[in-house]
Design a protein around this motif. Structure first.
Motif, mmCIF file in Angstrom:
data_model
loop_
_atom_site.group_PDB
_atom_site.id
_atom_site.type_symbol
_atom_site.label_atom_id
_atom_site.label_comp_id
_atom_site.label_asym_id
_atom_site.label_seq_id
_atom_site.Cartn_x
_atom_site.Cartn_y
_atom_site.Cartn_z
ATOM 1 N N PHE A 39 0.836 -1.205 0.000
ATOM 2 C CA PHE A 39 0.000 0.000 0.000
ATOM 3 C C PHE A 39 0.870 1.254 0.000
ATOM 4 C CE2 PHE A 39 -3.402 -2.763 2.029
ATOM 5 C CZ PHE A 39 -4.190 -2.798 0.885
ATOM 6 N N SER A 40 1.975 1.215 0.716
ATOM 7 C CA SER A 40 2.855 2.385 0.748
ATOM 8 C C SER A 40 3.474 2.659 -0.617
ATOM 9 C CB SER A 40 3.961 2.197 1.786
ATOM 10 O OG SER A 40 5.014 1.385 1.305
ATOM 11 N N ARG A 41 3.565 1.627 -1.445
ATOM 12 C CA ARG A 41 4.141 1.779 -2.785
ATOM 13 C C ARG A 41 3.075 2.045 -3.842
ATOM 14 N NH1 ARG A 41 8.126 3.918 -2.367
ATOM 15 N NH2 ARG A 41 8.629 3.423 -4.542
ATOM 16 N N GLY A 42 1.844 2.317 -3.389
ATOM 17 C CA GLY A 42 0.820 2.772 -4.318
ATOM 18 C C GLY A 42 -0.271 1.789 -4.661
ATOM 19 N N VAL A 43 -0.213 0.556 -4.152
ATOM 20 C CA VAL A 43 -1.281 -0.407 -4.438
ATOM 21 C C VAL A 43 -2.619 0.154 -3.955
ATOM 22 C CG1 VAL A 43 -2.231 -2.642 -3.710
ATOM 23 C CG2 VAL A 43 0.127 -2.491 -4.502
ATOM 24 N N GLU A 44 -3.638 0.042 -4.797
ATOM 25 C CA GLU A 44 -4.972 0.547 -4.447
ATOM 26 C C GLU A 44 -5.733 -0.438 -3.572
ATOM 27 O OE1 GLU A 44 -9.216 1.645 -6.627
ATOM 28 O OE2 GLU A 44 -7.375 1.623 -7.802
ATOM 29 N N LYS A 45 -5.669 -1.703 -3.933
ATOM 30 C CA LYS A 45 -6.352 -2.729 -3.153
ATOM 31 C C LYS A 45 -5.620 -4.051 -3.333
ATOM 32 C CE LYS A 45 -9.658 -3.948 -6.801
ATOM 33 N NZ LYS A 45 -11.069 -3.985 -7.219
ATOM 34 N N ILE A 46 -5.804 -4.938 -2.338
ATOM 35 C CA ILE A 46 -5.224 -6.276 -2.374
ATOM 36 C C ILE A 46 -6.360 -7.277 -2.303
ATOM 37 C CG2 ILE A 46 -3.753 -7.943 -1.185
ATOM 38 C CD1 ILE A 46 -2.067 -5.596 -0.175
ATOM 39 N N VAL A 47 -6.428 -8.155 -3.290
ATOM 40 C CA VAL A 47 -7.428 -9.220 -3.303
ATOM 41 C C VAL A 47 -6.783 -10.461 -2.700
ATOM 42 C CG1 VAL A 47 -8.899 -10.663 -4.743
ATOM 43 C CG2 VAL A 47 -8.550 -8.252 -5.334
ATOM 44 N N LEU A 48 -7.400 -11.010 -1.670
ATOM 45 C CA LEU A 48 -6.858 -12.177 -0.983
ATOM 46 C C LEU A 48 -7.392 -13.450 -1.644
ATOM 47 C CD1 LEU A 48 -7.252 -10.889 2.680
ATOM 48 C CD2 LEU A 48 -5.318 -10.601 1.119
ATOM 49 N N ALA A 49 -6.499 -14.242 -2.182
ATOM 50 C CA ALA A 49 -6.898 -15.428 -2.949
ATOM 51 C C ALA A 49 -6.750 -16.692 -2.110
ATOM 52 C CB ALA A 49 -6.040 -15.550 -4.209
ATOM 53 N N PRO A 50 -7.686 -17.632 -2.234
ATOM 54 C CA PRO A 50 -7.619 -18.868 -1.443
ATOM 55 C C PRO A 50 -6.614 -19.887 -1.957
ATOM 56 C CG PRO A 50 -9.598 -18.859 -2.792
ATOM 57 C CD PRO A 50 -8.967 -17.502 -2.964
ATOM 58 N N THR A 51 -6.290 -19.852 -3.243
ATOM 59 C CA THR A 51 -5.378 -20.830 -3.819
ATOM 60 C C THR A 51 -4.469 -20.160 -4.839
ATOM 61 O OG1 THR A 51 -6.821 -21.424 -5.675
ATOM 62 C CG2 THR A 51 -7.136 -22.654 -3.601
ATOM 63 N N ILE A 52 -3.374 -20.841 -5.137
ATOM 64 C CA ILE A 52 -2.467 -20.371 -6.180
ATOM 65 C C ILE A 52 -3.204 -20.279 -7.514
ATOM 66 C CG2 ILE A 52 -0.454 -21.020 -7.555
ATOM 67 C CD1 ILE A 52 0.343 -19.959 -4.869
ATOM 68 N N GLU A 53 -4.002 -21.300 -7.801
ATOM 69 C CA GLU A 53 -4.716 -21.339 -9.069
ATOM 70 C C GLU A 53 -5.693 -20.179 -9.202
ATOM 71 O OE1 GLU A 53 -2.913 -25.070 -8.060
ATOM 72 O OE2 GLU A 53 -4.416 -23.894 -6.940
ATOM 73 N N GLU A 54 -6.396 -19.869 -8.108
ATOM 74 C CA GLU A 54 -7.346 -18.759 -8.174
ATOM 75 C C GLU A 54 -6.625 -17.421 -8.285
ATOM 76 O OE1 GLU A 54 -11.371 -17.041 -6.073
ATOM 77 O OE2 GLU A 54 -10.809 -19.152 -5.927
ATOM 78 N N ALA A 55 -5.464 -17.309 -7.645
ATOM 79 C CA ALA A 55 -4.687 -16.068 -7.778
ATOM 80 C C ALA A 55 -4.316 -15.822 -9.232
ATOM 81 C CB ALA A 55 -3.431 -16.149 -6.912
ATOM 82 N N PRO A 111 8.927 -7.969 2.105
ATOM 83 C CA PRO A 111 8.820 -6.509 2.168
ATOM 84 C C PRO A 111 10.037 -5.807 1.568
ATOM 85 C CG PRO A 111 9.204 -7.429 4.356
ATOM 86 C CD PRO A 111 8.918 -8.574 3.451
ATOM 87 N N ALA A 112 11.215 -6.372 1.781
ATOM 88 C CA ALA A 112 12.425 -5.723 1.260
ATOM 89 C C ALA A 112 12.446 -5.699 -0.261
ATOM 90 C CB ALA A 112 13.667 -6.431 1.792
ATOM 91 N N LEU A 113 11.897 -6.727 -0.878
ATOM 92 C CA LEU A 113 11.882 -6.789 -2.337
ATOM 93 C C LEU A 113 10.761 -5.954 -2.943
ATOM 94 C CD1 LEU A 113 12.747 -10.568 -2.832
ATOM 95 C CD2 LEU A 113 14.240 -8.590 -3.221
ATOM 96 N N LEU A 114 9.847 -5.443 -2.099
ATOM 97 C CA LEU A 114 8.768 -4.573 -2.589
ATOM 98 C C LEU A 114 9.052 -3.093 -2.381
ATOM 99 C CD1 LEU A 114 5.366 -6.160 -1.471
ATOM 100 C CD2 LEU A 114 6.530 -6.393 -3.650
ATOM 101 N N ARG A 115 9.973 -2.770 -1.478
ATOM 102 C CA ARG A 115 10.074 -1.386 -1.017
ATOM 103 C C ARG A 115 10.502 -0.395 -2.090
ATOM 104 N NH1 ARG A 115 15.272 -2.194 3.038
ATOM 105 N NH2 ARG A 115 16.476 -3.491 1.605
ATOM 106 N N SER A 116 11.096 -0.867 -3.173
ATOM 107 C CA SER A 116 11.488 0.054 -4.248
ATOM 108 C C SER A 116 10.593 -0.059 -5.484
ATOM 109 C CB SER A 116 12.945 -0.200 -4.656
ATOM 110 O OG SER A 116 13.096 -1.517 -5.155
ATOM 111 N N ARG A 117 9.539 -0.875 -5.400
ATOM 112 C CA ARG A 117 8.649 -1.051 -6.544
ATOM 113 C C ARG A 117 7.638 0.086 -6.627
ATOM 114 N NH1 ARG A 117 8.223 -6.646 -7.978
ATOM 115 N NH2 ARG A 117 6.823 -5.952 -9.629
ATOM 116 N N ASP A 118 7.155 0.338 -7.843
ATOM 117 C CA ASP A 118 6.116 1.339 -8.060
ATOM 118 C C ASP A 118 4.841 0.620 -8.455
ATOM 119 O OD1 ASP A 118 4.468 3.415 -8.710
ATOM 120 O OD2 ASP A 118 5.679 4.164 -10.372
ATOM 121 N N PHE A 119 3.848 0.622 -7.555
ATOM 122 C CA PHE A 119 2.579 -0.057 -7.799
ATOM 123 C C PHE A 119 1.423 0.930 -7.877
ATOM 124 C CE2 PHE A 119 4.813 -3.558 -5.344
ATOM 125 C CZ PHE A 119 5.017 -4.379 -6.433
ATOM 126 N N ALA A 120 1.688 2.134 -8.256
ATOM 127 C CA ALA A 120 0.679 3.204 -8.205
ATOM 128 C C ALA A 120 -0.598 2.802 -8.934
ATOM 129 C CB ALA A 120 1.244 4.487 -8.801
#
Length: 233
Positions: free
Chosen positions: A34-50, A78-87
Motif C-alpha cells: 500500500f505504501s508503494r501505491g497499491v490501491e487494493k489487495i485481493v486475498l486469494a484462497p489458492t495459487i490457481e485462483e490467484a 517486504p524488502a523486495l517490494l520497497r522500491s517497486r512502483d505499484f501506483a
C-alpha cells in the motif's frame, strides 16, 4: 475490551471483530505494498485462483509465498517490494498463513489485518470503531503458536487500552521466533536479508488495513486511523 487469541484451526464461529496477524510476512508485505501505491489487495484462497484472477483482470498483479514463479509478479518479501512502483494497481495475494487466516474470518462484520508495521493505527482503529466489543486475534503462524504473531497480537491488544505501551518486550519475542530465525538463515525462498528488520519496525505506516467483501472477493484496503492522542506513541 475482551480479547481471544486463536489459531486458524481453533476458529469455530464468526467473530464480531477479527484482527488477523501475520508479521513474517504477509501483512508486513501488504502494508509495504500500500505504501508503494497499491490501491487494493485481493486475498486469494489458492495459487490457481490467484493466477485466474490476474488473468481475468488485465492490469492486476499477483504475489505469492516462496520462490519466483511463472505468472507471479512479486514474492512475499517486504524488502523486495520497497522500491517497486505499484501506483493505482490491484495486487492479488496468496500466502501460506496470512491470507488463509483472513479468509477464515471474512464473514465477520469487521476484519483488520495487521503486523507491527501498522500496530498503532490498528489499535486506534479498534478503539474508535469497536469500543467495548470482544476482539478475536487470529494468530496465523504455526497453527496459532507463532510467537512473532502472538506477540504482535498481544501488543496491539494492550495498545487499544494504552497507546504508550512499550514495544521492546514484544519485539524481543518476535526477534527470537522460529520464523525470524528461518528468515535470517535464508531458509525461506523468496526472501531478502532485510526482511526480518522490516518486519520488526513498529508503526512504519499511518494506516490500518481492513478486509471486506467486494463482488464476492475478499479485498484488503488501507483505512484511516485516528491520530495518536497527546503523549501516545
Amino acid at each position: 475490551m475482551d480479547h481471544r487469541f486463536l489459531g486458524i484451526p481453533e476458529l469455530t464461529d464468526v467473530p464480531r471483530v477479527a484482527v488477523v496477524i501475520d508479521v513474517m510476512r504477509a501483512f508486513t508485505v501488504a502494508a509495504w505494498a500500500f505504501s508503494r501505491g497499491v490501491e487494493k489487495i485481493v486475498l486469494a484462497p489458492t495459487i490457481e485462483e490467484a493466477l485466474a484472477l490476474k488473468e481475468g483482470n488485465p492490469g492486476w498483479l499477483a504475489l505469492k509465498d516462496g520462490a519466483p514463479a511463472a505468472g507471479f509478479d512479486a514474492v512475499n518479501s517486504p524488502a523486495l517490494l520497497r522500491s517497486r512502483d505499484f501506483a493505482g494497481r490491484t495486487l492479488v495475494q496468496k500466502t501460506t498463513a496470512g491470507t488463509v487466516g483472513a479468509l477464515a474470518v471474512a464473514e465477520a462484520p469487521l476484519v483488520l489485518c495487521a503486523s507491527f508495521a501498522v500496530a498503532g493505527p490498528t489499535a486506534r482503529y479498534l478503539r474508535s470503531r469497536a469500543a467495548g466489543l470482544p476482539v478475536t486475534f487470529v494468530v496465523t503462524g504455526e497453527e496459532g503458536r507463532a510467537d512473532e504473531d502472538l506477540a504482535c497480537a498481544q501488543y496491539i491488544g494492550e495498545r487499544v487500552a494504552d497507546d504508550g505501551v512499550a514495544a521492546a518486550p514484544y519485539l524481543h519475542r518476535a526477534r527470537n521466533s522460529r520464523a525470524a530465525a528461518e528468515l535470517a538463515a535464508e531458509l525461506r525462498a523468496g526472501s531478502h536479508p532485510d526482511d526480518v528488520a522490516l518486519c520488526l519496525e513498529v508503526d512504519t505506516f499511518p494506516f490500518a488495513m481492513a478486509a471486506r467483501t467486494e463482488d464476492d472477493l475478499t479485498v484488503l484496503r488501507p483505512v484511516v486511523a485516528p491520530e495518536p492522542s497527546s503523549g501516545g506513541r
